[in-house]
Scaffold this motif. Sequence first.
Motif, short mmCIF file in Angstrom:
data_model
loop_
_atom_site.label_atom_id
_atom_site.label_comp_id
_atom_site.label_asym_id
_atom_site.label_seq_id
_atom_site.Cartn_x
_atom_site.Cartn_y
_atom_site.Cartn_z
N THR A 1 9.41 28.43 24.98
CA THR A 1 10.02 29.75 24.82
C THR A 1 10.11 30.50 26.14
OG1 THR A 1 7.90 30.81 24.30
CG2 THR A 1 9.17 29.91 22.46
N ARG A 2 9.39 30.05 27.15
CA ARG A 2 9.40 30.73 28.45
C ARG A 2 10.05 29.90 29.54
NH1 ARG A 2 8.65 34.04 25.39
NH2 ARG A 2 7.08 35.70 25.32
N PHE A 3 10.66 28.79 29.16
CA PHE A 3 11.25 27.90 30.16
C PHE A 3 12.34 28.60 30.97
CE2 PHE A 3 14.57 24.89 31.43
CZ PHE A 3 13.83 24.01 32.19
N GLU A 4 13.25 29.30 30.29
CA GLU A 4 14.35 29.94 31.01
C GLU A 4 13.84 31.05 31.92
OE1 GLU A 4 17.74 31.03 28.71
OE2 GLU A 4 17.67 29.22 27.46
N GLN A 5 12.78 31.75 31.51
CA GLN A 5 12.20 32.78 32.38
C GLN A 5 11.63 32.18 33.65
OE1 GLN A 5 10.09 35.04 28.85
NE2 GLN A 5 9.89 36.22 30.73
N VAL A 6 10.95 31.05 33.49
CA VAL A 6 10.36 30.39 34.67
C VAL A 6 11.47 29.94 35.62
CG1 VAL A 6 8.99 28.43 35.47
CG2 VAL A 6 8.32 29.64 33.41
N MET A 7 12.54 29.35 35.07
CA MET A 7 13.65 28.91 35.91
C MET A 7 14.33 30.10 36.58
SD MET A 7 13.56 25.65 35.74
CE MET A 7 15.11 25.25 36.49
N ALA A 8 14.43 31.22 35.86
CA ALA A 8 15.07 32.41 36.44
C ALA A 8 14.23 33.00 37.57
CB ALA A 8 15.29 33.46 35.36
N TYR B 1 8.74 20.55 26.47
CA TYR B 1 10.03 21.14 26.83
C TYR B 1 11.21 20.35 26.25
CZ TYR B 1 7.16 23.74 30.11
OH TYR B 1 6.20 24.55 30.66
N SER B 2 10.90 19.45 25.32
CA SER B 2 11.96 18.66 24.71
C SER B 2 12.60 19.44 23.57
CB SER B 2 11.38 17.33 24.18
OG SER B 2 12.38 16.56 23.56
N SER B 3 13.69 20.10 23.87
CA SER B 3 14.44 20.83 22.85
C SER B 3 15.91 20.84 23.22
CB SER B 3 13.91 22.27 22.72
OG SER B 3 14.34 23.07 23.81
N ARG B 4 16.75 20.98 22.22
CA ARG B 4 18.19 21.02 22.48
C ARG B 4 18.57 22.22 23.33
NH1 ARG B 4 21.35 19.45 16.83
NH2 ARG B 4 20.60 17.28 16.67
N ALA B 5 17.91 23.34 23.08
CA ALA B 5 18.25 24.56 23.81
C ALA B 5 17.97 24.39 25.31
CB ALA B 5 17.46 25.74 23.26
N ILE B 6 16.83 23.78 25.64
CA ILE B 6 16.47 23.60 27.05
C ILE B 6 17.41 22.60 27.71
CG2 ILE B 6 14.71 22.60 28.57
CD1 ILE B 6 12.60 23.99 26.85
N ARG B 7 17.68 21.50 27.03
CA ARG B 7 18.59 20.50 27.63
C ARG B 7 19.99 21.09 27.82
NH1 ARG B 7 15.82 15.57 27.29
NH2 ARG B 7 14.24 15.51 25.65
N ALA B 8 20.45 21.89 26.84
CA ALA B 8 21.77 22.52 26.96
C ALA B 8 21.79 23.52 28.11
CB ALA B 8 22.14 23.21 25.65
N HIS C 1 17.78 16.35 34.65
CA HIS C 1 16.41 16.55 34.21
C HIS C 1 15.84 15.27 33.63
CE1 HIS C 1 19.00 17.40 30.72
NE2 HIS C 1 18.01 16.91 29.98
N THR C 2 14.53 15.18 33.64
CA THR C 2 13.79 14.09 33.01
C THR C 2 12.73 14.69 32.12
OG1 THR C 2 14.16 12.63 34.91
CG2 THR C 2 12.36 12.04 33.40
N ILE C 3 13.00 14.69 30.81
CA ILE C 3 12.08 15.25 29.82
C ILE C 3 11.99 14.24 28.67
CG2 ILE C 3 11.65 17.15 28.20
CD1 ILE C 3 13.36 18.94 30.01
N PRO C 4 10.81 13.70 28.38
CA PRO C 4 10.69 12.72 27.30
C PRO C 4 10.95 13.35 25.93
CG PRO C 4 8.52 13.34 28.09
CD PRO C 4 9.51 13.99 29.01
N GLU C 5 11.49 12.54 25.05
CA GLU C 5 11.78 12.99 23.69
C GLU C 5 10.52 12.89 22.83
OE1 GLU C 5 15.42 12.28 20.50
OE2 GLU C 5 14.59 10.56 21.58
N ARG C 6 10.26 13.90 22.03
CA ARG C 6 9.12 13.86 21.13
C ARG C 6 9.34 12.83 20.03
NH1 ARG C 6 9.43 19.57 20.43
NH2 ARG C 6 9.61 19.17 18.18
N ASP D 1 8.74 12.97 16.80
CA ASP D 1 9.38 13.47 15.58
C ASP D 1 10.87 13.67 15.79
OD1 ASP D 1 8.72 15.57 17.38
OD2 ASP D 1 9.02 17.05 15.78
N GLN D 2 11.28 14.06 17.01
CA GLN D 2 12.71 14.23 17.29
C GLN D 2 13.42 12.88 17.29
OE1 GLN D 2 12.45 16.25 21.05
NE2 GLN D 2 12.50 18.29 20.12
N ALA D 3 12.76 11.86 17.87
CA ALA D 3 13.36 10.53 17.89
C ALA D 3 13.50 9.98 16.48
CB ALA D 3 12.52 9.59 18.75
N ALA D 4 12.47 10.20 15.65
CA ALA D 4 12.52 9.71 14.27
C ALA D 4 13.63 10.41 13.49
CB ALA D 4 11.16 9.93 13.59
N GLY D 5 13.78 11.71 13.68
CA GLY D 5 14.85 12.45 13.00
C GLY D 5 16.22 11.99 13.44
#
Length: 283
Positions: free
Chosen positions: A162-169, A194-201, A210-215, A217-221
């Motif tokens: 939830t704070r990724f974009e703030q850190v990048m800013a 940090y594996s989320s669609r919002a962050i990757r987008a 970027h290099t962020i491993p997929e969780r 549960d996300q891979a299974a879904g």
Amino acid sequence: MVRRHELSGAEWEVLSRLLPRSGTRRPRQDDRVVLNGIVWKLRTGSAWRDVPERYGSWQSLYTRFRRWALDGTFTRMLRAIQAEKDAAGDIDWLVSVDSTIARAHQHAAGGRKGGEHEGDKAYDHALGRSRGGLTTKLHLACDGRGRPLGLVVTAGNVNDCTRFEQVMADIRVPRIGPGRPRTRPDHVLGDKGYSSRAIRAHLRRRGISHTIPERADQAAGRRRRGHRGGRPPGFDQQMYKHRNTVERCFNRLKQYRGIATRYDKTRESYQAAVTLASILLWI
């Protein structure tokens, strides 16, 4: 003779030209002595009242530290040093992002809840309560050599993503001369938090690889949805090995006992302490 926990000659040579000048003719305590006292307090985690008398009145040290924290002096000093490093080609723009928890001492509680002026919103002192008690979380982005580029301080129970974009800013390295500050890394490394669609987008919109491993549960879904789940995100195992740079950065910052354990009552003071330690890492 330089005592333990005091600034070296090389450190003072850099800091002395970045400190603000007094706006009055009234003589004030020597800046080097004051900074030595502040750094000693930060290194040892002692109370302000316990700072040795050789650094002068503890009230003077605290007043100067608090003034520089509130007026952005430490942040401007950090930006100026980063600008010099960038001009010299000394910043590795392979950026790693992560967070770390600092346990808050009981003395960190009890900060004033109101604003400086009547009607202000209550201060958020970045303290969160969990099973371990009060904690603060430091969200950090560092360069490929383990030096802080952007930081955000929150309560300890705040989720990393939830704070990724703030850190990048917060990554804003000014240019020496014309040109806008550099805000875009060459590549970003992050863990599964940090594996989320919002962050990757967000990273794709800014053109940042970027290099962020997929969780798991996300891979299974994704597999469960078949062809509708889309392709798995790209992942470079060799590149990901460099992510531990941010962990080493945290280790260096937490050599300062005043950062490893939070004693400051306000967010501004704790963030200023982290910023000052970051300045010394850059030097």
